[in-house]
Design an enzyme around this catalytic site. Sequence first.
Site, mmCIF file in Angstrom:
data_model
loop_
_atom_site.group_PDB
_atom_site.id
_atom_site.type_symbol
_atom_site.label_atom_id
_atom_site.label_comp_id
_atom_site.label_asym_id
_atom_site.label_seq_id
_atom_site.Cartn_x
_atom_site.Cartn_y
_atom_site.Cartn_z
ATOM 1 N N HIS A 89 0.719 -1.301 -0.492
ATOM 2 C CA HIS A 89 -0.265 -0.190 -0.110
ATOM 3 C C HIS A 89 0.805 1.045 0.179
ATOM 4 O O HIS A 89 0.962 1.907 1.189
ATOM 5 C CB HIS A 89 -1.070 0.084 1.244
ATOM 6 N N GLU A 98 -5.668 -8.193 3.229
ATOM 7 C CA GLU A 98 -4.943 -9.443 4.423
ATOM 8 C C GLU A 98 -6.187 -9.996 4.646
ATOM 9 O O GLU A 98 -6.556 -11.421 4.933
ATOM 10 C CB GLU A 98 -4.343 -9.020 5.451
ATOM 11 N N THR A 107 -2.153 -9.152 10.999
ATOM 12 C CA THR A 107 -0.150 -9.193 11.334
ATOM 13 C C THR A 107 -0.536 -7.463 11.748
ATOM 14 O O THR A 107 0.679 -7.595 12.347
ATOM 15 C CB THR A 107 0.400 -9.567 9.739
ATOM 16 N N SER A 161 -3.076 2.368 4.406
ATOM 17 C CA SER A 161 -2.104 1.263 5.384
ATOM 18 C C SER A 161 -2.534 1.154 6.971
ATOM 19 O O SER A 161 -2.449 1.767 7.144
ATOM 20 C CB SER A 161 -0.170 1.531 4.748
ATOM 21 N N SER A 176 5.184 0.084 4.737
ATOM 22 C CA SER A 176 5.522 0.098 2.925
ATOM 23 C C SER A 176 5.824 1.644 2.103
ATOM 24 O O SER A 176 6.087 2.002 1.302
ATOM 25 C CB SER A 176 3.746 -0.730 2.584
HETATM 26 S S1 SF4 Z 1 6.368 -8.274 7.543
HETATM 27 FE FE1 SF4 Z 1 5.550 -6.537 6.609
HETATM 28 S S2 SF4 Z 1 4.242 -7.624 4.751
HETATM 29 FE FE2 SF4 Z 1 4.597 -9.340 5.878
HETATM 30 S S3 SF4 Z 1 3.354 -9.669 7.702
HETATM 31 FE FE3 SF4 Z 1 4.630 -7.596 8.760
HETATM 32 S S4 SF4 Z 1 3.761 -5.421 7.853
HETATM 33 FE FE4 SF4 Z 1 2.804 -7.288 6.288
#
Ligand code: SF4
Length: 336
Positions: free
Chosen positions: A50, A138, A177, A235, A280
């Site tokens: 994002h 997600e 996450t 994001s 991101s």
């Molecule tokens: S490491 Fe980065 S891409 Fe992976 S779950 Fe965490 S924030 Fe998302």
Amino acid sequence: MPDTPSKPPLTLRLCQPRGFCAGVDRAIQIVVLALKKYGAPVYVRHEIVHNRYVVEGLQNLGAVFIEELNEIPDEHHHSPVVFSAHGVPKSVPADAQARSLFYLDATCPLVSKVHKQAMRHQRLGRHVLLIGHAGHPEVIGTMGQLPEGAVTLIETEADVAAFQPQDAEALGFVTQTTLSVEDTAGLIRALQARFPAITAPSAESICYATTNRQEAVKETAAGADLFLVVGAPNSSNSKRLVEVAERAGAKMSLLVQRASEIPWDDIGQISTLGLSAGASAPEIIVDEIIDAFRARFDVTVDLAVTATETENFPVMSALRDVELTPSDMAFVNGTV
Ligand code: SF4
């Protein structure tokens, strides 16, 4: 000669870790490597991460962003299609196979881990409660790992109170996450209070990058006149950092995508600025923001290091024979 007015002093507390995480780095690498190996166009389903700057950079290299696989024209059905770091429902790779498309799955391994945790709960006969935000890709991807009705989304304590399980002894939870560590702990406590037999996932679902970035903001935001988080409005992890900064005591906390979005008229006289970036957001935009403050203030950067990250997620074997040049690497690392 007239005196040049001196700039007001500003202490800039720069959070570290900040910005790109290993999952974002890997996803961008996959698109760049696919472009080098297979040539343009490389299709990417949904924003790979994002961030508009990253998306536009990849478009300039020949990536084409789509929302659904049926947007790939027939004449390009041999071109690779990359699935974004947020993960996809199982129906998406199944659809790609049905269309004989060649796909590369850039789902972050830590999102895949949550998929496996949800599937394990279901395999063991548990109804799955997913703590997350409705509509986030997600969440759509995680819910789509299991048959319809096997997962219930929990966004608030009211959802916990309203949920009526078929069997309160057979429940398991996982989380998105990129949530607020604090809010999620509260929701988990509420679930455990209402359903004492509920099973936690075998490991924490909130990822290391989310946890570390929130921790760094928490440590630095207290007393800041302004806290800026570089990130996009869609994001999740960036928006959580803005909330964490507010709760930790920043007088004002804002999300900005570029230096041009800094509302100079609103921020007034400040002497302490906190700065971080979502997972991101590329480092080049952090630099752009620091430069914008340097143009108006006499800036002293105070680097606030709260953790050292060494995570590195390798790309899939199909792309390991392609080499990245130093300029590719700079793009992948977010420094150009
Ligand atoms: S490491 Fe980065 S891409 Fe992976 S779950 Fe965490 S924030 Fe998302």
